[in-house]
Design an enzyme around this catalytic site. Structure first.
Site, PDB file in Angstrom:
ATOM      1  N   CYS A  21       6.852  -1.555 -12.073  1.00 27.55           N
ATOM      2  CA  CYS A  21       6.672  -1.854 -13.497  1.00 27.55           C
ATOM      3  C   CYS A  21       7.984  -1.660 -14.254  1.00 27.55           C
ATOM      4  O   CYS A  21       8.297  -2.423 -15.175  1.00 27.55           O
ATOM      5  CB  CYS A  21       5.574  -0.976 -14.098  1.00 27.55           C
ATOM      6  SG  CYS A  21       3.926  -1.491 -13.582  1.00 27.55           S
TER       7      CYS A  21
ATOM      8  N   GLU B 135      20.328   1.723  -3.829  1.00 24.82           N
ATOM      9  CA  GLU B 135      20.808   2.716  -4.793  1.00 24.82           C
ATOM     10  C   GLU B 135      19.685   3.615  -5.313  1.00 24.82           C
ATOM     11  O   GLU B 135      19.867   4.824  -5.515  1.00 24.82           O
ATOM     12  CB  GLU B 135      21.482   1.994  -5.976  1.00 24.82           C
ATOM     13  CG  GLU B 135      22.064   2.891  -7.038  1.00 24.82           C
ATOM     14  CD  GLU B 135      23.180   3.762  -6.507  1.00 24.82           C
ATOM     15  OE1 GLU B 135      24.275   3.251  -6.283  1.00 24.82           O
ATOM     16  OE2 GLU B 135      22.949   4.965  -6.281  1.00 24.82           O
TER      17      GLU B 135
ATOM     18  N   LYS C 179      16.629  12.893   0.942  1.00 20.37           N
ATOM     19  CA  LYS C 179      17.770  12.409   0.159  1.00 20.37           C
ATOM     20  C   LYS C 179      19.083  12.948   0.712  1.00 20.37           C
ATOM     21  O   LYS C 179      20.086  12.232   0.763  1.00 20.37           O
ATOM     22  CB  LYS C 179      17.588  12.801  -1.303  1.00 20.37           C
ATOM     23  CG  LYS C 179      16.444  12.016  -1.979  1.00 20.37           C
ATOM     24  CD  LYS C 179      16.070  12.619  -3.315  1.00 20.37           C
ATOM     25  CE  LYS C 179      15.004  11.800  -4.030  1.00 20.37           C
ATOM     26  NZ  LYS C 179      14.442  12.537  -5.189  1.00 20.37           N
TER      27      LYS C 179
ATOM     28  N   VAL D  25      18.045   7.371  -3.744  1.00 27.22           N
ATOM     29  CA  VAL D  25      18.465   8.750  -4.005  1.00 27.22           C
ATOM     30  C   VAL D  25      18.837   8.918  -5.470  1.00 27.22           C
ATOM     31  O   VAL D  25      19.643   8.153  -6.003  1.00 27.22           O
ATOM     32  CB  VAL D  25      19.691   9.149  -3.142  1.00 27.22           C
ATOM     33  CG1 VAL D  25      20.121  10.577  -3.454  1.00 27.22           C
ATOM     34  CG2 VAL D  25      19.379   9.002  -1.662  1.00 27.22           C
TER      35      VAL D  25
ATOM     36  N   ASN E 232       4.835   2.553 -10.358  1.00 23.58           N
ATOM     37  CA  ASN E 232       5.789   3.152 -11.273  1.00 23.58           C
ATOM     38  C   ASN E 232       7.104   2.373 -11.345  1.00 23.58           C
ATOM     39  O   ASN E 232       7.493   1.851 -12.391  1.00 23.58           O
ATOM     40  CB  ASN E 232       6.066   4.550 -10.725  1.00 23.58           C
ATOM     41  CG  ASN E 232       6.218   5.557 -11.809  1.00 23.58           C
ATOM     42  OD1 ASN E 232       6.706   5.228 -12.888  1.00 23.58           O
ATOM     43  ND2 ASN E 232       5.815   6.768 -11.529  1.00 23.58           N
TER      44      ASN E 232
ATOM     45  N   ILE F  54      21.000   7.454 -11.082  1.00 17.38           N
ATOM     46  CA  ILE F  54      22.386   7.892 -10.881  1.00 17.38           C
ATOM     47  C   ILE F  54      23.027   7.061  -9.774  1.00 17.38           C
ATOM     48  O   ILE F  54      22.503   7.019  -8.663  1.00 17.38           O
ATOM     49  CB  ILE F  54      22.447   9.374 -10.486  1.00 17.38           C
ATOM     50  CG1 ILE F  54      21.728  10.240 -11.530  1.00 17.38           C
ATOM     51  CG2 ILE F  54      23.875   9.820 -10.283  1.00 17.38           C
ATOM     52  CD1 ILE F  54      21.662  11.716 -11.137  1.00 17.38           C
TER      53      ILE F  54
ATOM     54  N   LYS G   1      13.250   6.070   0.022  1.00 16.05           N
ATOM     55  CA  LYS G   1      14.040   7.118   0.677  1.00 16.05           C
ATOM     56  C   LYS G   1      13.421   7.587   1.985  1.00 16.05           C
ATOM     57  O   LYS G   1      14.099   7.885   2.949  1.00 16.05           O
ATOM     58  CB  LYS G   1      14.221   8.309  -0.239  1.00 16.05           C
ATOM     59  CG  LYS G   1      12.895   8.932  -0.667  1.00 16.05           C
ATOM     60  CD  LYS G   1      13.014   9.710  -1.963  1.00 16.05           C
ATOM     61  CE  LYS G   1      11.685   9.609  -2.673  1.00 16.05           C
ATOM     62  NZ  LYS G   1      11.771   9.630  -4.107  1.00 16.05           N
TER      63      LYS G   1
HETATM   64  N1  LIG Z   1       8.624   7.016  -9.006  1.00 18.93           N
HETATM   65  C1  LIG Z   1       9.912   7.271  -9.082  1.00 18.93           C
HETATM   66  O1  LIG Z   1      10.385   7.758 -10.100  1.00 18.93           O
HETATM   67  C2  LIG Z   1      10.789   6.921  -7.906  1.00 18.93           C
HETATM   68  C3  LIG Z   1      12.161   7.271  -7.956  1.00 18.93           C
HETATM   69  C4  LIG Z   1      12.997   6.903  -6.902  1.00 18.93           C
HETATM   70  C5  LIG Z   1      12.457   6.240  -5.816  1.00 18.93           C
HETATM   71  N2  LIG Z   1      11.118   5.952  -5.777  1.00 18.93           N
HETATM   72  C6  LIG Z   1      10.596   5.227  -4.607  1.00 18.93           C
HETATM   73  O2  LIG Z   1      10.130   3.985  -5.039  1.00 18.93           O
HETATM   74  C7  LIG Z   1       9.027   3.576  -4.240  1.00 18.93           C
HETATM   75  C8  LIG Z   1       7.831   3.252  -5.131  1.00 18.93           C
HETATM   76  O3  LIG Z   1       7.469   4.395  -5.855  1.00 18.93           O
HETATM   77  P1  LIG Z   1       6.395   4.327  -7.039  1.00 18.93           P
HETATM   78  O4  LIG Z   1       6.437   5.643  -7.700  1.00 18.93           O
HETATM   79  O5  LIG Z   1       6.606   3.112  -7.830  1.00 18.93           O
HETATM   80  O6  LIG Z   1       5.023   4.189  -6.190  1.00 18.93           O
HETATM   81  P2  LIG Z   1       3.575   3.801  -6.761  1.00 18.93           P
HETATM   82  O7  LIG Z   1       3.519   4.048  -8.222  1.00 18.93           O
HETATM   83  O8  LIG Z   1       2.615   4.473  -5.881  1.00 18.93           O
HETATM   84  O9  LIG Z   1       3.474   2.227  -6.531  1.00 18.93           O
HETATM   85  C9  LIG Z   1       3.309   1.642  -5.250  1.00 18.93           C
HETATM   86  C10 LIG Z   1       3.001   0.162  -5.433  1.00 18.93           C
HETATM   87  O10 LIG Z   1       3.004  -0.474  -4.166  1.00 18.93           O
HETATM   88  C11 LIG Z   1       1.777  -1.141  -3.953  1.00 18.93           C
HETATM   89  N3  LIG Z   1       1.408  -0.942  -2.547  1.00 18.93           N
HETATM   90  C12 LIG Z   1       1.424   0.203  -1.846  1.00 18.93           C
HETATM   91  N4  LIG Z   1       1.019  -0.017  -0.587  1.00 18.93           N
HETATM   92  C13 LIG Z   1       0.720  -1.334  -0.498  1.00 18.93           C
HETATM   93  C14 LIG Z   1       0.261  -2.177   0.540  1.00 18.93           C
HETATM   94  N5  LIG Z   1      -0.010  -1.698   1.761  1.00 18.93           N
HETATM   95  N6  LIG Z   1       0.097  -3.496   0.280  1.00 18.93           N
HETATM   96  C15 LIG Z   1       0.347  -3.985  -0.933  1.00 18.93           C
HETATM   97  N7  LIG Z   1       0.800  -3.244  -1.969  1.00 18.93           N
HETATM   98  C16 LIG Z   1       0.981  -1.928  -1.737  1.00 18.93           C
HETATM   99  C17 LIG Z   1       0.772  -0.499  -4.870  1.00 18.93           C
HETATM  100  O11 LIG Z   1      -0.197  -1.465  -5.187  1.00 18.93           O
HETATM  101  P3  LIG Z   1      -1.456  -1.117  -6.119  1.00 18.93           P
HETATM  102  O12 LIG Z   1      -0.880  -0.818  -7.467  1.00 18.93           O
HETATM  103  O13 LIG Z   1      -2.287  -2.355  -6.124  1.00 18.93           O
HETATM  104  O14 LIG Z   1      -2.114   0.074  -5.494  1.00 18.93           O
HETATM  105  C18 LIG Z   1       1.636  -0.117  -6.049  1.00 18.93           C
HETATM  106  O15 LIG Z   1       1.743  -1.182  -6.967  1.00 18.93           O
HETATM  107  C19 LIG Z   1       8.802   4.704  -3.250  1.00 18.93           C
HETATM  108  O16 LIG Z   1       9.509   4.410  -2.062  1.00 18.93           O
HETATM  109  C20 LIG Z   1       9.425   5.901  -3.931  1.00 18.93           C
HETATM  110  O17 LIG Z   1       9.871   6.883  -3.028  1.00 18.93           O
HETATM  111  C21 LIG Z   1      10.291   6.281  -6.799  1.00 18.93           C
END
Ligand SMILES: NC(=O)c1ccc[n+]([C@@H]2O[C@H](COP(=O)([O-])OP(=O)(O)OC[C@H]3O[C@@H](n4cnc5c(N)ncnc54)[C@H](OP(=O)(O)O)[C@@H]3O)[C@@H](O)[C@H]2O)c1
Ligand SMILES: NC(=O)c1ccc[n+]([C@@H]2O[C@H](COP(=O)([O-])OP(=O)(O)OC[C@H]3O[C@@H](n4cnc5c(N)ncnc54)[C@H](OP(=O)(O)O)[C@@H]3O)[C@@H](O)[C@H]2O)c1
EC number: 1.1.1.3
Lengths: 434, 434
Positions: free
Chosen positions: A16, A129, A205, A132, A13, A136, A105
């Site tokens: 990208c 940043e 958070k 949390v 997510n 924002i 987080k």
């Molecule tokens: N989503 C939000 O809106 C949001 C907001 C604030 C903070 N965050 C934080 O941002 C971080 C990412 O969130 P996300 O929603 O983007 O997660 P996600 O959609 O699950 O994406 C995780 C990515 O990391 C890769 N990955 C995970 N474990 C791996 C490993 N052991 N080796 C290699 N690649 C690995 C995955 O690869 P594959 O695609 O190949 O499986 C995937 O591309 C988290 O810490 C989350 O708490 C997210």
């Protein structure tokens, strides 16, 4: 134009979102950072997956060492999430003098110290940043713009999923279940929504924010936590009657030098700025002894808002001198030692909803117990309940300010009463005056 | 602990706030900046005046040279206001390699370039968070936290006095005059309130914000400006009827690469976050192409909130290496050249209040003119007016989106009609959808 190579760990997510922003806002980012940025490598688990963005296949890798051992990669952006191997990878990257941006987080809230210390000892920059409240800029806000203040209180709506659910329950009268289903359908809630609806996400958070706002280490275990699964439509209705709304608030207060840390559903006055934060929006409301009331409002999640925070962190690093041998990041979470107040010491107003037998004298019994515990009532509402025998009523009690310990004591005794069928819900009321 | 000497230029409202914060939050400021700060000199016009704060008499001076020529004074805080001699003093101080913090919006909006260039050429730090929206960290927010974005639109309530007046008119039904009197009494409005109520203050602030948000030079003359003196209680009533409120908004939009800059009373939907910004609070709402909707809310003026921004700027400077021979401040207002759109090109919805003769056919004449000018109406409300002869009515027209040029043309023609007594008010409506 100077050039710099960076790597992403993760292309989910947030990854990208970062990729999209680096492309769509290329010119802005170049001019503002002074660098042409090349994403040299992206670590994923599966290189063949369709991700909805076009990324040259040769930069995808499943081998972290390709990133670690590439001396030209100066900055690593960790957006893979989870504790391991994210922790290991960041530590190793810092050992190689790479600067870090992360959105993690969970890792920061549970094992942040080790990471901060590594950054400090290696003289690398470490920005977070996005960890949390997504887009924002609350971390920067606290770390850079409120430094002249003693923060007195901080109240956050820091979980978009639960705010969406509560908003739907409030404005459309949905049940918790129906609202959760809608959140899942819209992609706000994850397949396993426990971390959101039980308040764990908000707990992480709050630990991070409190640690920064008060310059002290916060153990996430010290944050009292309740989720929103027990909130019913009828609670929403009563709240409305009191000109209030129910929000999942993350609260920290400095009470005579001790910190009170808690995440729980809270009734707040409808005319407070936080009450008008709807849908999946987040907001953080801060009282500082100089700045007074301050609120930051925006998107707490989503690919682009979160990516916005990540890329802005990246630009901050580029604007500093990334080739300097020793950056001196000011570590701000060990300036003070603060004691933590137990939840039983919290002073609040309380909304207590009970089901009791429809008999004379019941209210008297209850108010006697409350009185004996030193709790005074602000209002009492009694209403019939749909039951076959029409023998039960809902009794809602609203207290004046009182200590939580007293409420616990009184509730134990009230529950012993034969005429009391159920303690349906207890919700703390925050009027922002204490 | 390292020590540093600083000087203040001015010890009025903001200067006293700075002084109070440096004293009351001494420990926080020391720990966060790493410095013990000594205010070595304060420039004033009159050393004997009672200022409500206790300041050692020997540090007050009326001679700027005492500050300029003291090599130990590394940072100068300009809180005297006005163009001259503030401009001259800052330029001279930078020539001597002193870093600057200022709160001076007027100077920045009208002669900022020269100042920024001086800072750049001398390699000194120059901070001015307090110049817009007092304690709200909007400058830092834009400069540091939104750098990954193309800013698309920015809407600000940046003048506390006018927001206080409009709030009182809206919520208590006061007349403009009565509300202004109350604002003066409470110390929100200055003895000469023109700069506030005619929108000049907001115009300065919008010029500064737009310049940063769009990385371009903005001539304050290019900001279209209208004040709030023509807003009547009846306009508030109509707004309420349309589920809207009236706010003095400072607006900048990037429309196909051209900037639209304007300050004027605006009707906005009651459910928009800006609509719930009451009293003397300020707020800035930004749409970025990555971050989405973002809002900053807080105190836009007052000794302590403004002092909070000034002292946080001071801490930022101290955290950087003040002894480095050449800091490289990133100048962000000359990254792009942007054309300015004339107010006549603005597209908006309009509220038009007129007084017309109570005769059949009047409405027809007016709608014909509007139709001929290509303006379509969303609603029309006609009501009796208190007049001795009961021969006049108030006619309120609300248009769909249309070009301002067309409205101007239509209004000219409508005013020619014999049956039209008065065009009482024209207020732009912003639904945040364009
Ligand atoms: N989503 C939000 O809106 C949001 C907001 C604030 C903070 N965050 C934080 O941002 C971080 C990412 O969130 P996300 O929603 O983007 O997660 P996600 O959609 O699950 O994406 C995780 C990515 O990391 C890769 N990955 C995970 N474990 C791996 C490993 N052991 N080796 C290699 N690649 C690995 C995955 O690869 P594959 O695609 O190949 O499986 C995937 O591309 C988290 O810490 C989350 O708490 C997210
Ligand atoms: N007030 C706010 O809430 C606020 C908010 C944001 C930004 N600002 C900005 O902050 C600046 C200061 O505002 P303020 O409200 O503090 O103004 P103020 O109360 O009028 O204070 C001005 C101070 O500067 C001194 N001064 C003025 N001209 C001088 C001269 N030629 N030589 C020596 N000293 C001189 C005055 O000295 P004496 O006291 O001896 O006369 C006074 O102490 C302005 O640029 C304003 O736009 C103010």
């Amino acid at each position: 134009m100077k050039k710099v190579k960076i790597a992403l760990l993760g292309l989910g997510n947030v990854g990208c979102g970062v990729w999209k922003i680096l492309n769509s806002n290329k010119e802005e980012i170049q001019k503002r950072s002074g660098y042409e940025i090349e994403v040299a490598k992206i670590l994923v688990r599966e290189t063949k997956k369709d991700r909805g963005v076009i990324v040259p296949e040769e930069i995808l890798t499943t081998d972290f060492n390709e990133i670690l051992n590439d001396k030209d990669i100066k900055i690593v952006i960790e957006v893979m999430g989870g504790i391991e191997p994210a922790r290991e990878y960041m530590l190793k990257a810092m050992d190689k003098k790479k600067h870090i941006v992360t959105a993690n987080k969970m890792l920061l809230a549970t094992g942040g110290d080790e990471i901060f210390e590594k950054a400090d000892s290696m003289g690398v920059m470490f920005h977070y940043e996005a960890s949390v409240a997504g887009g924002i800029p609350i971390i920067n806000g606290i770390n850079e713009s409120l430094t002249a203040n003693k923060v007195e209180q901080l109240y956050g709506i820091v979980n978009g999923t639960t705010n969406y659910i509560l908003s739907k329950m409030e404005t459309e009268g949905l049940s918790f279940k129906a609202a959760l289903d809608e959140a899942t359908e819209k992609g706000y809630a994850e397949a396993d929504p426990i971390s959101d609806i039980e308040g764990f996400d908000a707990q992480y958070k709050l630990a991070i924010l409190s640690s920064l706002a008060f310059g002290t280490k916060i153990d996430v275990e010290n944050v009292y936590r309740e989720g929103i699964t027990n909130i019913k439509s009828i609670d929403m209705d009563y709240a409305k009657e009191f000109k209030m709304v129910i929000k999942l608030l993350a609260i920290v207060k400095d009470v005579n030098g001790k910190l009170e840390l808690r995440v729980h559903p809270t009734m707040i006055p409808k005319n407070h700025p936080l009450a008008n934060v709807y849908d999946s929006f987040n907001a953080i409301f801060i009282k500082g002894n100089a700045v007074g009331d301050l609120m930051f409002y925006g998107r707490g999640a989503g690919d682009l808002p979160t990516g916005s925070a990540v890329v802005s962190d990246l630009i901050s690093i580029l604007r500093s001198n990334i080739d300097l041998e020793n950056i001196n990041p000011v570590v701000k979470n060990n300036l003070w030692d603060k004691k933590i107040r137990d939840i039983r010491s919290v002073e609040s107003k309380y909304y207590i909803r009970t089901t009791v037998e429809d008999k004379p004298g019941v209210l008297g019994e209850i108010t006697t117990i409350l009185g004996d515990c030193g709790i005074s009532l602000r209002s009492v509402i009694q209403r019939g309940v749909e039951s076959p025998q029409h023998d039960k009523v809902t009794l809602v009690l609203v207290t004046h300010y009182t200590k939580e310990a007293k409420v616990i004591e009184a509730i134990d005794e009230i529950y012993e009463l034969k005429t009391v069928k159920k303690i349906d819900n207890i919700i703390r009321i925050e009027d922002f005056k204490n």
